[in-house]
Motif scaffolding. Sequence first.
Motif, short mmCIF file in Angstrom:
data_model
loop_
_atom_site.label_atom_id
_atom_site.label_comp_id
_atom_site.label_asym_id
_atom_site.label_seq_id
_atom_site.Cartn_x
_atom_site.Cartn_y
_atom_site.Cartn_z
N PRO A 46 24.26 -32.30 29.93
CA PRO A 46 24.37 -31.43 31.11
C PRO A 46 23.25 -30.38 31.13
CG PRO A 46 26.53 -31.74 30.13
CD PRO A 46 25.53 -32.35 29.17
N LEU A 47 22.72 -30.11 32.33
CA LEU A 47 21.66 -29.12 32.51
C LEU A 47 22.23 -27.92 33.26
CD1 LEU A 47 18.71 -28.20 32.30
CD2 LEU A 47 18.28 -29.44 34.44
N VAL A 48 22.13 -26.75 32.63
CA VAL A 48 22.55 -25.49 33.24
C VAL A 48 21.29 -24.77 33.69
CG1 VAL A 48 23.72 -23.28 32.85
CG2 VAL A 48 24.53 -25.35 31.67
N ALA A 49 21.12 -24.62 35.00
CA ALA A 49 19.93 -23.95 35.52
C ALA A 49 20.32 -22.63 36.15
CB ALA A 49 19.24 -24.84 36.56
N LEU A 50 19.56 -21.58 35.84
CA LEU A 50 19.80 -20.30 36.50
C LEU A 50 19.58 -20.47 38.00
CD1 LEU A 50 20.58 -17.36 36.24
CD2 LEU A 50 18.18 -16.82 35.77
N CYS A 51 18.56 -21.23 38.36
CA CYS A 51 18.39 -21.57 39.78
C CYS A 51 17.64 -22.88 39.92
CB CYS A 51 17.69 -20.44 40.55
SG CYS A 51 15.91 -20.50 40.62
N GLU A 52 17.85 -23.52 41.05
CA GLU A 52 17.10 -24.71 41.42
C GLU A 52 16.09 -24.30 42.47
OE1 GLU A 52 19.88 -27.72 42.67
OE2 GLU A 52 20.57 -28.07 40.61
N TYR A 53 14.86 -24.75 42.30
CA TYR A 53 13.77 -24.39 43.22
C TYR A 53 12.90 -25.62 43.38
CZ TYR A 53 9.82 -21.62 45.06
OH TYR A 53 8.82 -21.10 45.83
N ARG A 77 19.74 -12.72 30.51
CA ARG A 77 21.14 -12.28 30.47
C ARG A 77 21.95 -13.09 31.46
NH1 ARG A 77 21.23 -7.58 32.92
NH2 ARG A 77 20.14 -6.53 31.23
N ALA A 78 21.40 -13.29 32.66
CA ALA A 78 22.09 -14.09 33.68
C ALA A 78 22.22 -15.54 33.22
CB ALA A 78 21.35 -14.00 35.01
N LEU A 79 21.19 -16.08 32.56
CA LEU A 79 21.27 -17.45 32.05
C LEU A 79 22.33 -17.55 30.96
CD1 LEU A 79 20.28 -20.37 32.11
CD2 LEU A 79 18.47 -19.71 30.50
N ALA A 80 22.39 -16.58 30.07
CA ALA A 80 23.42 -16.58 29.02
C ALA A 80 24.81 -16.57 29.63
CB ALA A 80 23.22 -15.39 28.09
N ASP A 81 25.02 -15.77 30.66
CA ASP A 81 26.32 -15.73 31.34
C ASP A 81 26.65 -17.09 31.94
OD1 ASP A 81 26.58 -13.04 30.70
OD2 ASP A 81 25.98 -12.33 32.69
N ARG A 131 19.58 -17.81 43.72
CA ARG A 131 18.27 -18.46 43.69
C ARG A 131 17.20 -17.51 44.20
NH1 ARG A 131 15.22 -20.26 47.56
NH2 ARG A 131 13.78 -21.98 47.26
N ASP A 132 17.46 -16.85 45.32
CA ASP A 132 16.47 -15.95 45.90
C ASP A 132 16.17 -14.77 44.97
OD1 ASP A 132 16.17 -17.56 48.11
OD2 ASP A 132 17.51 -16.37 49.38
N GLU A 133 17.18 -14.26 44.28
CA GLU A 133 16.95 -13.15 43.35
C GLU A 133 16.05 -13.59 42.18
OE1 GLU A 133 21.05 -10.51 43.86
OE2 GLU A 133 21.07 -12.28 42.56
N VAL A 134 16.26 -14.79 41.69
CA VAL A 134 15.42 -15.31 40.60
C VAL A 134 13.98 -15.48 41.07
CG1 VAL A 134 15.01 -17.27 39.05
CG2 VAL A 134 17.36 -16.44 39.43
N ILE A 135 13.80 -16.12 42.22
CA ILE A 135 12.45 -16.34 42.74
C ILE A 135 11.79 -15.01 43.09
CG2 ILE A 135 11.07 -17.47 44.54
CD1 ILE A 135 12.39 -19.32 42.34
#
Length: 193
Positions: free
Chosen positions: A158-165, A50-54, A3-7
């Motif tokens: 279903p919801l796939v989130a790279l991060c929750e903020y 790329r991270a979201l695709a993974d 999460r911190d890396e995305v933000i």
Amino acid sequence: MTRDEVIDVFRECGAVLEGHFILSSGLRSPVFLQKARVFMYPRQTEKLCRALADKIRAAVPGRIDYVVSPALGGLIPGYETARHLGIPAVWVEREGGEFRLRRFEIEPGARVVIVEDIVTTGLSSRETVAAITALGAEVVACACLIDRSAGEADVGVPLVALCEYKVPAYAPDALPPELAAIPAVKPGSRGLA
């Protein structure tokens, strides 16, 4: 990515804005994530998508035939995520106030992932799911770079989130005094003519 890396990517791009914002949902918030400031940088966009695709690959069993995104905000992350998944990216756009797949065809039974930029209430995702399932396709998941609801938004699949903020959001008639004292701005694209 954490999460911190995305933000941090959003912060590095100047995309975490503070003030009084009218979100596309109509809610008000002291924080706006201006994803356009991230999407102007191909390297950062590629890293996130790329991270979201993974994450999608890990969460969705079986094949995925298409990524579908709502225009306008979902176009860039949808395309880039589809590129990393190795599948076509198409989009829905508003026609008469409703999302429609105007420029493409999807065959009945196709397995689809909806890719969004940021989810707050899930409205755009739900509308996209409805448009695609009406065509006979199977929406196996929705995915987004950031889930501002921290898992509270119901997108119908279903919801796939790279991060929750989780960022506070308020109804216009229930603003805290410090937010009410600041003029509101609407930086999003929903409702533009």
